[in-house]
Design a protein around this motif. Structure first.
Motif, PDB file in Angstrom:
ATOM      1  N   VAL A  12      35.932  28.685  43.621  1.00 32.95           N
ATOM      2  CA  VAL A  12      35.911  30.135  43.843  1.00 32.95           C
ATOM      3  C   VAL A  12      37.308  30.532  44.314  1.00 32.95           C
ATOM      4  CG1 VAL A  12      34.807  32.063  45.039  1.00 32.95           C
ATOM      5  CG2 VAL A  12      33.484  29.993  44.524  1.00 32.95           C
ATOM      6  N   PRO A  13      38.184  30.950  43.406  1.00 30.68           N
ATOM      7  CA  PRO A  13      39.551  31.286  43.820  1.00 30.68           C
ATOM      8  C   PRO A  13      39.594  32.592  44.597  1.00 30.68           C
ATOM      9  CG  PRO A  13      39.253  31.789  41.497  1.00 30.68           C
ATOM     10  CD  PRO A  13      37.980  31.129  41.950  1.00 30.68           C
ATOM     11  N   ILE A  14      40.296  32.575  45.709  1.00 27.21           N
ATOM     12  CA  ILE A  14      40.497  33.766  46.534  1.00 27.21           C
ATOM     13  C   ILE A  14      41.999  33.974  46.666  1.00 27.21           C
ATOM     14  CG2 ILE A  14      40.135  34.829  48.787  1.00 27.21           C
ATOM     15  CD1 ILE A  14      37.586  33.277  49.069  1.00 27.21           C
TER      16      ILE A  14
ATOM     17  N   ASP B 244      47.824  34.823  38.789  1.00 24.01           N
ATOM     18  CA  ASP B 244      47.226  34.289  40.004  1.00 24.01           C
ATOM     19  C   ASP B 244      45.921  33.593  39.652  1.00 24.01           C
ATOM     20  OD1 ASP B 244      49.092  35.029  41.978  1.00 24.01           O
ATOM     21  OD2 ASP B 244      48.344  37.086  41.987  1.00 24.01           O
ATOM     22  N   LEU B 245      45.557  32.593  40.429  1.00 18.56           N
ATOM     23  CA  LEU B 245      44.351  31.824  40.130  1.00 18.56           C
ATOM     24  C   LEU B 245      43.083  32.651  40.282  1.00 18.56           C
ATOM     25  CD1 LEU B 245      45.200  28.356  41.711  1.00 18.56           C
ATOM     26  CD2 LEU B 245      45.611  29.187  39.391  1.00 18.56           C
ATOM     27  N   SER B 246      43.162  33.777  40.978  1.00 25.23           N
ATOM     28  CA  SER B 246      42.006  34.653  41.124  1.00 25.23           C
ATOM     29  C   SER B 246      41.840  35.603  39.939  1.00 25.23           C
ATOM     30  CB  SER B 246      42.121  35.470  42.418  1.00 25.23           C
ATOM     31  OG  SER B 246      43.330  36.227  42.427  1.00 25.23           O
ATOM     32  N   PHE B 247      42.717  35.492  38.957  1.00 23.41           N
ATOM     33  CA  PHE B 247      42.634  36.270  37.720  1.00 23.41           C
ATOM     34  C   PHE B 247      42.158  35.295  36.652  1.00 23.41           C
ATOM     35  CE2 PHE B 247      45.239  39.554  35.034  1.00 23.41           C
ATOM     36  CZ  PHE B 247      44.058  39.971  34.444  1.00 23.41           C
ATOM     37  N   ASP B 248      41.067  35.638  35.948  1.00 23.17           N
ATOM     38  CA  ASP B 248      40.436  34.639  35.085  1.00 23.17           C
ATOM     39  C   ASP B 248      41.308  34.214  33.903  1.00 23.17           C
ATOM     40  OD1 ASP B 248      39.946  37.112  33.701  1.00 23.17           O
ATOM     41  OD2 ASP B 248      38.370  36.110  32.569  1.00 23.17           O
ATOM     42  N   LEU B 249      42.354  34.967  33.589  1.00 20.64           N
ATOM     43  CA  LEU B 249      43.240  34.532  32.513  1.00 20.64           C
ATOM     44  C   LEU B 249      43.985  33.251  32.884  1.00 20.64           C
ATOM     45  CD1 LEU B 249      44.658  37.957  31.274  1.00 20.64           C
ATOM     46  CD2 LEU B 249      42.666  36.683  30.448  1.00 20.64           C
TER      47      LEU B 249
END
Length: 500
Positions: A78-80, A189-194
């Motif tokens: 769960v990336p934050i 960023d890792l919180s962006f699903d791309l």
């Protein structure tokens, strides 16, 4: 192991000696990266297999080792975003129910705060720490949970299965395959699903992920050249900024063979500028919400095409998937008609965690005439079924504004602004706002040292009905972006309008 973990592990065995990750002057081979992930996994022996684990880490060696360790061990990550306000981090933590929180040195305090407030254990990612190989045999079917903005103001967690991701990897490989010799950028960023595309498409192909530091992100064109990148993937705002800074001149990216864009509409003028900058590259416009796993349609730019729409069309659905333009009656619209884009196929995720109302509204068990699928995701995107160009984006159904009783799509206004101002970096903001969400008019923003407001307004009048023409046009040095790299209209309103 999940199908995704098995795919990545198989690629690592085949390409053990090849470079897998390059960041901050350090390069790890597949053997080294996967060994580091295994050591990290061993330190999570007290975290149940299948349990969700929060990941608070900047784009760093620790972050990538943590992601890989969790995927290989069957623990959904769960990336934050460490840059997110504490209130948003806390809201995600409350919804996620994580059993542990992985962090790097810079985010240790935030991870401990979340663990104290929401349960779980804070664990440091140390890719160099020793530890036995101990991948869990039992594995969750989910690869990650990605949180997106919610219509109620509370983030929504989208649970994405491992087989959703492998379906995406296979479908994308049939369109624009990544090769073992490729060096693929990682600007998200890792919180962006791309970011999922960057990591797993790269590592499933035996290619090398080249990730910039925070300082290197300022000049993505320079970084891509220094890193020897052959595959570029970003939101369109990145090359638009480079163009404004005069960093996107003809031939400046000769080493690219693929230039991929997703996350927001891709202006045709900008796509052509990218093609000129990267003359050896195919330019692709990808489309897809998080709920459909990264992207689900693709359109390759044809530089020789005439009279293209102002934004590059969305293209066609990936193999096995479907994209239907559906009217209010639940039936596909005729060519030339507009409607909501519904999506189906093996990339459609399990939906939202702990959000049954939104789940029922967006994920429909139904059929659409002409398609074999019986589960559909309602994207909320308004699309025209153009008889020549196919799927053409017209904005958001839930991002409309009413002016004098008329419904106005902001993206349509922005297309007119682009043409009138001769630049791709524009934004339209409803202002002043009335109660109930309507507005008295619109204000246009153009990224330029100065603008001829009258000329731009006159140009818009040639393209739009009077109620859609911006009342003012303001020149700005830059368009503010949110943490996912998209234009932040709220910030524009606060910075330039609400202050009087």
């Amino acid at each position: 192991m999940t199908v995704l973990a098995a795919r990545l592990a198989a690629a690592a065995r085949v390409h053990a000696s090849r470079p897998a990750l390059s960041i901050g002057g350090e390069t790890l081979s597949y053997a080294e990266l996967f060994a580091a992930a295994q050591r990290c996994t061993a330190r999570m022996h007290g975290v149940p297999a299948g349990a969700r684990v929060g990941l608070l880490a900047h784009r760093s060696l620790d972050a990538y080792v943590g992601v890989l360790a969790l995927v290989l061990s069957g623990r959904p990550y769960v990336p934050i975003n460490p840059k997110a306000p504490p209130e948003r981090q806390s809201a995600i933590a409350a919804a996620a129910g994580c059993a542990a929180w992985l962090h790097d040195a810079a985010t240790e305090a935030a991870a401990h705060a979340l663990a104290a407030g929401h349960g779980g254990t804070a664990l440091a990612v140390d890719p160099h720490a020793a530890g036995p190989r101990d991948f869990a045999a039992a594995a969750s079917r989910h690869a990650y949970v990605m949180f997106t903005s919610g219509t109620t103001g509370t983030p929504k967690g989208v649970a994405v299965r491992a087989d959703n991701v492998t379906a995406y990897i296979d479908a994308f490989a049939a369109i624009a395959p990544t090769l073992p010799d490729d060096r693929c950028t990682q600007f998200f960023d890792l919180s962006f699903d791309l970011s999922v595309h960057d990591m797993f498409v790269t590592w499933a192909s035996g290619a090398c992920l080249v990730a910039p530091t925070e300082a290197e992100l300022i000049d993505p064109v320079g970084f891509a050249n220094r890193a020897g990148a052959s595959v570029w993937f970003s939101v369109p705002s990145a090359p638009a900024m480079a163009q404004r800074m005069r960093r996107l001149g003809a031939g400046v990216l000769p080493g690219l063979r693929l230039a991929l864009f997703c996350g927001e509409p891709l202006p045709t003028s900008l796509a052509l500028a990218v093609h000129a900058a990267a003359p050896n590259a195919q330019v692709w416009n990808l489309y897809g919400p998080t709920e459909a796993t990264i992207a689900i349609t693709a359109q390759r730019l044809d530089p020789a095409a005439q009279a293209m729409p102002a934004t590059v069309p969305l293209g066609i659905a990936y193999a096995g998937c479907a994209a239907a333009v559906v009217g209010d009656d639940g039936q596909p619209v005729l060519p030339g008609g507009s409607g909501e884009l519904w999506l189906a196929g093996p990339q459609i995720t399990d939906g939202y965690i702990n959000n049954p109302a939104e789940q029922a509204a967006k994920f429909l068990s139904t059929t659409v005439p002409g398609y074999p699928h019986d589960l559909w995701y309602r994207s909320g995107d308004l699309v025209r079924n153009d008889p020549i160009w196919g799927l053409v984006c017209q904005g958001r159904l839930d991002d409309q504004v009413k002016i004098s009783g008329y419904r106005v799509e902001l993206l349509e206004v922005e297309e007119a602004l682009r043409r009138a101002a001769g630049t791709s970096e524009v934004a339209a903001v409803p202002w002043p706002l009335n109660e109930g969400g309507s507005a008295e008019g619109l204000v246009g923003f153009v990224c330029a040292a100065s603008v001829d407001s009258r000329a731009i307004t006159a140009g818009c009048r040639e393209l739009l009905p009077p109620y859609m023409v911006p009342k003012r046009v303001i020149a700005v040095d830059t368009l503010p972006l949110n943490v996912n790299g998209k234009i932040d209209r709220k910030a524009l309103r606060q910075q330039h309008l609400e202050r009087g």
